[in-house]
Design a protein around this motif. Structure first.
Motif, short mmCIF file in Angstrom:
data_model
loop_
_atom_site.label_atom_id
_atom_site.label_comp_id
_atom_site.label_asym_id
_atom_site.label_seq_id
_atom_site.Cartn_x
_atom_site.Cartn_y
_atom_site.Cartn_z
N ARG A 127 0.83 -1.21 0.00
CA ARG A 127 0.00 0.00 0.00
C ARG A 127 0.86 1.26 0.00
N LEU A 128 1.96 1.17 0.73
CA LEU A 128 2.88 2.29 0.78
C LEU A 128 3.42 2.60 -0.61
N VAL A 129 3.81 1.55 -1.28
CA VAL A 129 4.37 1.71 -2.62
C VAL A 129 3.29 2.22 -3.58
N GLU A 130 2.08 1.68 -3.43
CA GLU A 130 0.98 2.09 -4.30
C GLU A 130 0.68 3.59 -4.13
N LEU A 131 0.59 4.01 -2.87
CA LEU A 131 0.29 5.41 -2.61
C LEU A 131 1.43 6.31 -3.09
N ALA A 132 2.65 5.88 -2.83
CA ALA A 132 3.80 6.67 -3.28
C ALA A 132 3.80 6.81 -4.79
N ALA A 133 3.47 5.71 -5.48
CA ALA A 133 3.47 5.74 -6.94
C ALA A 133 2.40 6.71 -7.46
N SER A 134 1.21 6.69 -6.83
CA SER A 134 0.17 7.62 -7.32
C SER A 134 0.56 9.07 -7.02
N LEU A 135 1.21 9.30 -5.90
CA LEU A 135 1.63 10.66 -5.59
C LEU A 135 2.59 11.16 -6.66
N VAL A 136 3.54 10.32 -7.01
CA VAL A 136 4.53 10.71 -8.02
C VAL A 136 3.85 10.94 -9.37
N ARG A 137 2.96 10.01 -9.73
CA ARG A 137 2.27 10.11 -11.01
C ARG A 137 1.50 11.41 -11.14
N HIS A 138 0.90 11.85 -10.05
CA HIS A 138 0.07 13.06 -10.10
C HIS A 138 0.82 14.30 -9.66
N GLY A 139 2.10 14.14 -9.40
CA GLY A 139 2.91 15.30 -9.01
C GLY A 139 2.47 15.92 -7.70
N VAL A 140 1.99 15.08 -6.78
CA VAL A 140 1.57 15.60 -5.48
C VAL A 140 2.72 15.40 -4.49
N GLU A 141 3.14 16.52 -3.86
CA GLU A 141 4.20 16.40 -2.86
C GLU A 141 3.59 16.37 -1.48
N PRO A 142 3.72 15.26 -0.78
CA PRO A 142 3.07 15.16 0.53
C PRO A 142 3.74 16.07 1.57
N ARG A 181 -2.55 1.05 8.62
CA ARG A 181 -2.97 2.14 7.74
C ARG A 181 -1.76 2.93 7.25
N VAL A 182 -1.84 3.34 6.01
CA VAL A 182 -0.83 4.22 5.45
C VAL A 182 -1.52 5.53 5.15
N GLU A 183 -0.99 6.63 5.67
CA GLU A 183 -1.67 7.91 5.49
C GLU A 183 -0.71 8.97 5.00
N VAL A 184 -1.28 9.93 4.30
CA VAL A 184 -0.45 10.98 3.77
C VAL A 184 -1.23 12.30 3.86
#
Ligand code: ASP
Ligand code: MG
Length: 443
Positions: free
Chosen positions: A319-334, A343-346
């Motif tokens: 899940r961590l990797v999945e969330l990280a990948a979507s953040l990168v894909r959408h250019g969202v900087e947490p 739970r993995v939260e950002v």
């Protein structure tokens, strides 16, 4: 002969004639043997040039406001009114050309923007001369300051540093260098991105091996908290580069980490100084500050927390990797990450990119709105649990209970998530308990 000190003046510190004269006095009285001066365009000029460039591309060619602004600076300073005529003429023909073609290429935009710094370097150098200090305006691209060809946000190439040093040594008097401007390997003019003059100054300090980089601002040094929230916020005297980067990361208006990098690399001390209080010590960034407890508070409002809960399929790591990948894909900087049990939260700043991300990860995600993040910046001494509990206590007493704490001795800041409407109370409460001179300073 070498250069001890690089002194950078931003646009607000050069806003009008009296401000330029004040900067001149600072260079003359506090510049030491032979400083290098780096300047931004006068306040508002870069934005004005940008809108003039875009207007030209729409067929509206208009350079009057730029000319009027700079003529009035010349008049206020008692300088030759013809001093900048060459630049006015060049800019006018450049805008006319853009207007004819109804198109603004990225390289042309850089050229238009460059006139802000080119003219301010002339104005400042002539004002210095008038004050009795021999000075020479220098275009950074003529020094050989070289970047990649990414117009509008060019990245410096380290290979040019030796050339910059050699070239500066040939300049008679005090060099007054244009911030923000450079050239690519083919000799095309480039710019370093908005507010890029700090980076120029840091690169120049690295190139000449200066002992100190001084960033002269119209608003003092770095503050222990936003003074509009905390009336007794004070100037921070000393903090580490890591802590400064942490401030910047959590949204405080300080030096961009990228601009810190060359100075850090070269062991140059960085000092933030206040043009209105030139003899005040300001804030110094010092590599060697360590484990001294909190130095200040940065806060960010209006955050959104996205959580990916355990859902039977996949491990926490997945899940961590999945969330990280979507953040990168959408250019969202947490703004921050947390991993709570399964739970993995950002924490992110809401906007279009986040909307797109939420559409992608869909209904599995939980979303919590109206949060704020308070960062208590400063590496905790070994007893981080005591610091965290004092902070949590202070938040509770201030009526701004932490919904979550992200703390630990290995961090350069302790983070607390609070409700958006509790943010002011949270910052005031933390400041009073841990940073005000009366409230026992944590050590
Ligand atoms: N003049 C440029 C800007 O306004 C660069 C700088 O001020 O640092 O963004
Ligand atoms: Mg600026």
């Amino acid at each position: 002969m070498s250069f001890e000190r690089v002194m950078k003046f931003g646009g607000a510190a050069l806003a009008d004639g009296p401000a330029v004269e004040r900067a001149g006095r600072i260079v003359r009285d506090l510049g030491g043997e032979r400083p290098v001066v780096v300047v931004s365009a006068h306040q508002g000029v870069t934005s004005l040039l940008d809108s003039v460039a875009h207007a030209a591309a729409m067929g509206q060619v208009e350079g009057d406001r730029i000319r009027i602004r700079h003529r009035s600076l010349l008049r206020q300073l008692g300088l030759d009114s013809e001093l900048l005529n060459r630049y006015f003429a060049e800019l006018a023909s450049l805008l006319a050309e853009i207007g004819r073609r109804r198109q603004l290429l990225p390289g042309e935009r850089d050229l238009v923007l460059s006139y802000g710094e080119r003219m301010s370097a002339r104005i400042v150098a002539h004002a210095l001369k008038k004050a009795g200090l021999p000075a020479t305006p220098v275009d950074a691209f003529d020094l050989g300051l070289t970047t990649d060809s990414n117009h509008g946000a060019a990245r410096p190439l380290r290979e040019s540093q030796e050339a910059v040093r050699e070239a500066l040594l040939q300049v008679p008097g005090v060099p007054v260098v244009t911030g923000f401007l450079a050239q690519d390997r083919h000799g095309n003019l480039t710019t370093l991105g908005r507010n890029g003059s700090d980076l120029t100054a840091s690169l120049v300090a690295e190139a000449v091996g200066a002992a100190e980089l001084e960033l002269w601002k119209a608003v003092g040094g770095m503050m222990t908290a936003d003074p509009t929230l905390v009336p007794d916020a004070r100037v921070i005297e000393r903090l580490s580069f890591e802590e400064a980067a942490e401030f910047a990361f959590h949204g405080a208006q300080v030096l961009h980490p990228e601009a810190l990098a060359p100075a850090l690399r070269a062991g140059v001390a960085v000092r933030f100084l206040d043009v209105n209080h030139p003899s005040a010590p300001g804030t110094v960034l010092d590599e060697h500050r360590a484990g001294g407890g909190p130095v200040g508070i940065a806060a960010r409002l209006l955050l959104l927390r996205i959580g990916l809960p355990a859902n039977g399929c996949g491990s926490r790591a997945e899940r961590l990797v999945e969330l990280a990948a979507s953040l990168v894909r959408h250019g969202v900087e947490p703004a921050a990450w947390t991993v709570n049990g399964d739970r993995v939260e950002v924490l992110v700043v809401p906007g279009q990119a986040v909307d797109a991300l939420l559409t992608e990860i869909g209904r599995r995600a939980s979303v919590e709105k109206d949060l704020a993040l308070v960062a208590l910046v400063g590496r905790a001494s070994s007893d981080d649990t005591e610091l965290a509990s004092r902070a949590l206590d202070a938040l509770a007493r201030a009526g701004a209970p932490a919904r979550e704490a992200i703390v630990g001795a290995s961090r350069a800041s302790q983070l607390f998530v609070v409700g958006a409407s509790d943010l002011e109370r949270a910052v005031r409460g933390l400041h009073a308990a841990l940073l005000s001179p009366e409230g026992a300073r944590f050590s």
